[in-house]
Design a protein around this motif. Sequence first.
Motif, PDB file in Angstrom:
ATOM      1  N   GLU A 168       0.222   2.852   8.345  1.00 31.89           N
ATOM      2  CA  GLU A 168       0.241   1.472   8.829  1.00 31.89           C
ATOM      3  C   GLU A 168       1.620   0.886   8.560  1.00 31.89           C
ATOM      4  N   VAL A 216       0.577  -7.203   7.723  1.00 27.09           N
ATOM      5  CA  VAL A 216      -0.099  -6.100   7.034  1.00 27.09           C
ATOM      6  C   VAL A 216      -0.996  -6.620   5.923  1.00 27.09           C
ATOM      7  N   PHE A 217      -0.525  -7.587   5.139  1.00 32.34           N
ATOM      8  CA  PHE A 217      -1.300  -8.054   3.994  1.00 32.34           C
ATOM      9  C   PHE A 217      -2.379  -9.062   4.386  1.00 32.34           C
ATOM     10  N   PRO A 244      -4.914  -6.512   7.537  1.00 32.49           N
ATOM     11  CA  PRO A 244      -4.692  -5.057   7.593  1.00 32.49           C
ATOM     12  C   PRO A 244      -5.515  -4.409   8.689  1.00 32.49           C
ATOM     13  N   THR A 304      -5.347   0.555   3.707  1.00 29.15           N
ATOM     14  CA  THR A 304      -4.578  -0.620   3.292  1.00 29.15           C
ATOM     15  C   THR A 304      -5.496  -1.684   2.722  1.00 29.15           C
ATOM     16  N   ALA A 305      -6.622  -1.929   3.409  1.00 32.50           N
ATOM     17  CA  ALA A 305      -7.574  -2.935   2.932  1.00 32.50           C
ATOM     18  C   ALA A 305      -8.156  -2.550   1.577  1.00 32.50           C
ATOM     19  N   HIS A 365       2.240  -4.616  15.115  1.00 35.87           N
ATOM     20  CA  HIS A 365       1.632  -4.193  13.856  1.00 35.87           C
ATOM     21  C   HIS A 365       0.791  -2.972  14.200  1.00 35.87           C
ATOM     22  N   ALA A 413      -1.132   1.049  13.282  1.00 40.51           N
ATOM     23  CA  ALA A 413      -1.819   1.881  12.296  1.00 40.51           C
ATOM     24  C   ALA A 413      -2.339   3.143  12.972  1.00 40.51           C
TER      25      ALA A 413
END
Length: 332
Positions: free
Chosen positions: A235, A242-243, A246, A251-252, A322, A324
């Motif tokens: 990702e 991203v934060f 996600p 990532t989460a 963005h 992934a």
Amino acid sequence: MAENPGTPLLDVRGVTKSFGHGRRRLTAVDGVDIRVERGQTLGLVGESGCGKSTLARVVLGLERPDAGSVRFDGTDPFTLKGRELLAWRRRVQMVFQDPFASLNARMSAADLVGEPWRTHRDIVPTARERDRRVHELLSLVGLRESDAHRYPNEFSGGQRQRIGIARALALEPDLIVCDEPVSALDLSVQAQVLNVLSELRERLGVSYVFISHDLSVVRYVSDRVAVMYLGKVIEHGRADDVFDRPLHPYTAALMSSAPRLEVSGAAHDTEIPLRGEIPSPYGIPSGCRFRTRCWKSEPRCAETAPAAISREPAAHTGREPHEALCHFPLDG
């Protein structure tokens, strides 16, 4: 200084790096793309063993990639030799994880900061100029002129890391790779060092590749973030994207497992399971390499590797996509 202002400072495409022989060959970095613009910070996140430090060594020219390309200001550093290579090495420097182990205990702060000038003699040609530059660099990172003659054991951990940063700045680099630069420090000292790095970026325009497993630190310092898992970037995007939203379950899960102080009932407080340990890089799972730990895994995940999916930003924002690698991305 930048020679090709229209190109990214660092452009890594399809880089792969393996170690070992035959059936015991380990692929530490597997087809990675990253980009660093001038004056920006790229945060590189992931658990231990995901390939962050190996990728950093490729960026620094310490490891030659097996495949893919590395371009620094439009130039392939692995084609350089002699004086051209020496000149390029001035432009990329390193701040290490352990501020004590990275400093020679028998050298004073002044000698440590000025050590790069022994190789690059043309930068500081006289002793008087050397003393002036040492004091200037120590002041730049928040140390006193009188600290120049002290030794590493006379400094705190945060002060030692400041010496390491001053040494990295001695050659006036365009890019500094920071490999877990605050993980060995207390929280209050971490904040001080991070503030120094941010202030230097604003003042000098230096770019960073900032490697860490601490998501709160990465979010604080980064413009963009790349999340790595078992050698791949799974990702990437702007730090806020991203934060805050996600796409990848990994990532989460990393964000959910990170310690935080909030006690509200917000959605971010929902725990997301990160099952088991990261698989051995000698036995990477088929299909999606995160599937063995993912709560959303289905048979399809074992059969085919996921293609990149993108959450496009609104056209008027000018924000980059963005992306992934996931068959079943989060809705966010």
